[in-house]
Design a protein around this motif. Structure first.
Motif, PDB file in Angstrom:
ATOM      1  N   TYR A 213       0.839  -1.206   0.000  1.00  0.00           N
ATOM      2  CA  TYR A 213       0.000   0.000   0.000  1.00  0.00           C
ATOM      3  C   TYR A 213       0.869   1.250   0.000  1.00  0.00           C
ATOM      4  O   TYR A 213       0.601   2.210  -0.738  1.00  0.00           O
ATOM      5  N   PHE A 214       1.922   1.232   0.825  1.00  0.00           N
ATOM      6  CA  PHE A 214       2.827   2.385   0.891  1.00  0.00           C
ATOM      7  C   PHE A 214       3.498   2.608  -0.465  1.00  0.00           C
ATOM      8  O   PHE A 214       3.573   3.746  -0.952  1.00  0.00           O
ATOM      9  N   ARG A 215       3.989   1.539  -1.062  1.00  0.00           N
ATOM     10  CA  ARG A 215       4.702   1.673  -2.341  1.00  0.00           C
ATOM     11  C   ARG A 215       3.795   2.253  -3.423  1.00  0.00           C
ATOM     12  O   ARG A 215       4.227   3.046  -4.260  1.00  0.00           O
ATOM     13  N   THR A 216       2.536   1.876  -3.402  1.00  0.00           N
ATOM     14  CA  THR A 216       1.609   2.321  -4.454  1.00  0.00           C
ATOM     15  C   THR A 216       1.141   3.747  -4.230  1.00  0.00           C
ATOM     16  O   THR A 216       1.162   4.570  -5.156  1.00  0.00           O
ATOM     17  N   TYR A 217       0.709   4.042  -3.011  1.00  0.00           N
ATOM     18  CA  TYR A 217      -0.007   5.310  -2.779  1.00  0.00           C
ATOM     19  C   TYR A 217       0.843   6.420  -2.164  1.00  0.00           C
ATOM     20  O   TYR A 217       0.422   7.583  -2.179  1.00  0.00           O
ATOM     21  N   TYR A 218       1.988   6.078  -1.607  1.00  0.00           N
ATOM     22  CA  TYR A 218       2.827   7.113  -1.002  1.00  0.00           C
ATOM     23  C   TYR A 218       4.016   7.468  -1.884  1.00  0.00           C
ATOM     24  O   TYR A 218       5.033   7.963  -1.402  1.00  0.00           O
ATOM     25  N   ALA A 219       3.884   7.261  -3.157  1.00  0.00           N
ATOM     26  CA  ALA A 219       4.922   7.627  -4.117  1.00  0.00           C
ATOM     27  C   ALA A 219       4.830   9.129  -4.399  1.00  0.00           C
ATOM     28  O   ALA A 219       3.756   9.736  -4.298  1.00  0.00           O
ATOM     29  N   PRO A 220       5.953   9.751  -4.776  1.00  0.00           N
ATOM     30  CA  PRO A 220       5.924  11.197  -5.046  1.00  0.00           C
ATOM     31  C   PRO A 220       4.972  11.572  -6.175  1.00  0.00           C
ATOM     32  O   PRO A 220       4.394  12.657  -6.145  1.00  0.00           O
ATOM     33  N   ASN A 221       4.799  10.673  -7.150  1.00  0.00           N
ATOM     34  CA  ASN A 221       3.898  10.982  -8.267  1.00  0.00           C
ATOM     35  C   ASN A 221       2.423  10.801  -7.900  1.00  0.00           C
ATOM     36  O   ASN A 221       1.549  10.982  -8.744  1.00  0.00           O
ATOM     37  N   ASN A 222       2.145  10.480  -6.605  1.00  0.00           N
ATOM     38  CA  ASN A 222       0.757  10.407  -6.141  1.00  0.00           C
ATOM     39  C   ASN A 222       0.515  11.455  -5.053  1.00  0.00           C
ATOM     40  O   ASN A 222      -0.422  11.331  -4.269  1.00  0.00           O
ATOM     41  N   ALA A 223       1.364  12.483  -5.014  1.00  0.00           N
ATOM     42  CA  ALA A 223       1.303  13.461  -3.923  1.00  0.00           C
ATOM     43  C   ALA A 223       1.430  14.884  -4.441  1.00  0.00           C
ATOM     44  O   ALA A 223       1.908  15.125  -5.542  1.00  0.00           O
ATOM     45  N   VAL A 224       0.960  15.798  -3.599  1.00  0.00           N
ATOM     46  CA  VAL A 224       1.133  17.234  -3.842  1.00  0.00           C
ATOM     47  C   VAL A 224       1.725  17.845  -2.576  1.00  0.00           C
ATOM     48  O   VAL A 224       1.200  17.634  -1.476  1.00  0.00           O
ATOM     49  N   LEU A 225       2.834  18.561  -2.721  1.00  0.00           N
ATOM     50  CA  LEU A 225       3.501  19.214  -1.599  1.00  0.00           C
ATOM     51  C   LEU A 225       3.233  20.714  -1.669  1.00  0.00           C
ATOM     52  O   LEU A 225       3.443  21.330  -2.720  1.00  0.00           O
ATOM     53  N   ILE A 226       2.776  21.274  -0.563  1.00  0.00           N
ATOM     54  CA  ILE A 226       2.487  22.710  -0.510  1.00  0.00           C
ATOM     55  C   ILE A 226       3.271  23.329   0.637  1.00  0.00           C
ATOM     56  O   ILE A 226       3.314  22.774   1.745  1.00  0.00           O
ATOM     57  N   VAL A 227       3.889  24.469   0.370  1.00  0.00           N
ATOM     58  CA  VAL A 227       4.493  25.272   1.436  1.00  0.00           C
ATOM     59  C   VAL A 227       3.924  26.675   1.306  1.00  0.00           C
ATOM     60  O   VAL A 227       3.974  27.277   0.226  1.00  0.00           O
ATOM     61  N   ALA A 228       3.376  27.189   2.412  1.00  0.00           N
ATOM     62  CA  ALA A 228       2.831  28.549   2.428  1.00  0.00           C
ATOM     63  C   ALA A 228       3.420  29.287   3.616  1.00  0.00           C
ATOM     64  O   ALA A 228       3.517  28.736   4.710  1.00  0.00           O
ATOM     65  N   GLY A 229       3.856  30.517   3.394  1.00  0.00           N
ATOM     66  CA  GLY A 229       4.354  31.300   4.514  1.00  0.00           C
ATOM     67  C   GLY A 229       5.571  32.127   4.182  1.00  0.00           C
ATOM     68  O   GLY A 229       5.807  32.497   3.030  1.00  0.00           O
ATOM     69  N   ASP A 230       6.374  32.360   5.208  1.00  0.00           N
ATOM     70  CA  ASP A 230       7.492  33.298   5.149  1.00  0.00           C
ATOM     71  C   ASP A 230       8.771  32.573   4.704  1.00  0.00           C
ATOM     72  O   ASP A 230       9.498  32.011   5.528  1.00  0.00           O
ATOM     73  N   PHE A 231       9.031  32.563   3.422  1.00  0.00           N
ATOM     74  CA  PHE A 231      10.236  31.929   2.861  1.00  0.00           C
ATOM     75  C   PHE A 231      10.498  32.539   1.491  1.00  0.00           C
ATOM     76  O   PHE A 231       9.662  33.289   0.963  1.00  0.00           O
ATOM     77  N   ASP A 232      11.658  32.205   0.945  1.00  0.00           N
ATOM     78  CA  ASP A 232      11.990  32.636  -0.406  1.00  0.00           C
ATOM     79  C   ASP A 232      11.714  31.478  -1.374  1.00  0.00           C
ATOM     80  O   ASP A 232      12.192  30.358  -1.158  1.00  0.00           O
ATOM     81  N   THR A 233      10.978  31.744  -2.427  1.00  0.00           N
ATOM     82  CA  THR A 233      10.538  30.667  -3.319  1.00  0.00           C
ATOM     83  C   THR A 233      11.709  29.916  -3.947  1.00  0.00           C
ATOM     84  O   THR A 233      11.714  28.672  -3.974  1.00  0.00           O
TER      85      THR A 233
END
Length: 453
Positions: A213-233
């Motif tokens: 289950y981890f190998r199938t669904y926790y792959a980077p191509n099945n995810a979206v990473l969001i960072v919001a806040g005080d940083f430099d893009t």
């Protein structure tokens, strides 16, 4: 939706204070929607991980969130509940950070984490000061790349999850009724089982199930990473690429084939348990998030049960005095969901009479519509709620992630206020007539029994 842990009391109090003190913007009478400029940067790594960065320097904090396209709808009989179980295991050790180190390290640096699993998605987030970006990227990429799934912790964590099920469902009147309602309304679709899973499946889930289950669904191509806040893009993207870029993509999960067949008549069930008051849970087969009707349904829900001046609260609690609580909700979901009414009756009240009043009010809207004042108030309330949800960096990141999971595109956020403003009284009348048909109705009645002495 199941959270790994609840908000601290202080955070809940602060949230309630913000909500109580915030004034709704006066929008009634205006059809012009304020522009929402998210100003994000979107990039996709070579391994398929979609990265969405939103710079916001209003306060020196940031929120890092990862959303995975996996929830109860991706499970099958035999491993129900595994999505939620995997959420727990993501805090039980990987390659660089061992069991229980994730929160220990994060909190030692002033951060806070939480996670949730729903029928459609699983999400993880950390909120931390703006100098903590590399730490949270390091922590999260470690578990995405090399989750340990140690057999010892699999066994102990499953005990925690089973106890959560006993507390939330088996020993909860509402939990039992809610589980019964979905099992009644869905005959084929995976929405029929609870996010926490059936106990017999939790008993049988093994390490091989978790690894696959981890190998199938926790792959980077099945995810979206969001960072919001005080940083430099530019600096943030370089960090993300350095820590996540080496994680291997996997074969995409197979799409869900099963669709719930049309319902052709009312369905009923009873729950008999010791209880002080009778309750009703009524679910009408509604629609999916892809339907343009969702905005009119939200307006209808607000008119029906939001606040003490709402139609059903006035009729059931104030006028007939048959109920002590009258609530309803409609959840935006990938596949067609339910419009649910939850009614708590007085001890001597007749559930059949309560149902009669509810259906009478629904029929009145379907035939006669709603007033202009009700429309203005409902749209004002919905837009105010929407704007409040976007006031913090955590709220913005969460909204972006949820819309990516539900709509496949965070930019839908920018359309929502205008969609609410465009809803007409005729739209509300039409959705009431369409979705509150008796043939779409599922009713679960709590029949209180005497507790054994």
């Amino acid at each position: 939706m199941v959270h790994r842990r609840t908000l601290p009391t202080a955070a809940l109090i602060a949230l309630c204070a913000i909500l109580a003190g915030a004034a709704a913007p006066a929008i009634a009478g205006s059809n012009k929607s304020p522009a929402i400029d998210l100003g994000v940067t979107v990039k996709t790594l070579d391994n398929g991980l979609k990265v969405i960065l939103l710079e916001d320097h209003s306060v020196p904090v940031l929120s890092r969130q990862t959303f995975y396209h996996v929830g109860a709808r991706n499970e099958r009989p035999g491993i129900t509940g595994i999505s939620h179980f995997m959420e727990h295991m993501m805090f039980n050790g990987a390659e660089r950070y061992g069991p229980k180190e994730f929160d220990a390290v994060l909190e030692a640096n002033g951060g806070y984490s939480n996670a949730f699993t729903s029928k459609d998605m699983t999400a993880y987030y950390e909120d931390i000061s703006s100098d903590g970006l590399e730490l949270v990227v390091d922590l999260d990429s470690d578990r995405m790349a090399a989750l340990a799934l140690d057999s010892t912790f699999l066994c102990s964590e499953m005990g925690v999850v089973k106890e959560e099920r006993r507390y939330s469902i088996d020993n909860s009147i509402f939990g039992l009724m809610y589980e019964e309602l979905f099992a009644l309304a869905y005959k084929a679709h995976p929405y029929s089982w609870p996010v926490l899973g059936w106990m017999s499946d939790l008993d049988g889930i093994c390490r091989d199930d978790c690894v696959a289950y981890f190998r199938t669904y926790y792959a980077p191509n099945n995810a979206v990473l969001i960072v919001a806040g005080d940083f430099d893009t530019d600096e943030a993207f370089a960090l993300v690429e350095r820590y996540y870029g080496g994680i291997r993509r996997q074969e995409p999960p197979a799409p869900l084939r099963t669709a719930e067949p049309e319902q052709f008549g009312e369905r009923r069930a009873e729950v008999r348990k010791p209880a002080a008051l009778p309750q009703l849970l009524i679910g009408f087969a509604a629609t999916a998030v892809s339907s343009p009707d969702i905005y009119a349904i939200d307006v209808l829900q607000t008119i029906l049960t939001t606040g003490h001046s709402s139609r059903l609260y006035k009729r059931l609690v104030r006028e007939s005095a048959i109920a002590v609580e009258a609530d309803s909700w409609f959840s935006w979901m990938i596949d067609p969901s339910l419009y649910i009414f939850h009614l708590t009756l007085k001890a001597d009240a007749d559930p059949a009479e309560c149902e009669r009043i509810v259906y009478e009010e629904l029929a009145a809207i379907a035939s006669g519509g709603v007033t202009g004042a009700e429309m203005a108030k409902a749209k004002n309330s919905l837009e105010a709620d929407f704007q409040r949800s976007m006031q913090t960096v955590n709220g913005k990141a969460s909204k972006i992630g949820r819309y990516e999971m539900l709509f496949g595109d965070y930019r839908t956020i920018q359309e929502v206020p205008g969609k609410y403003r465009a809803v007409t009284a005729d739209d509300v009348k039409r959705v009431a007539e369409t979705y509150f048909s008796p043939n779409r109705r599922n009713v679960v009645t709590l029949v209180p029994e005497r507790a054994e002495s």
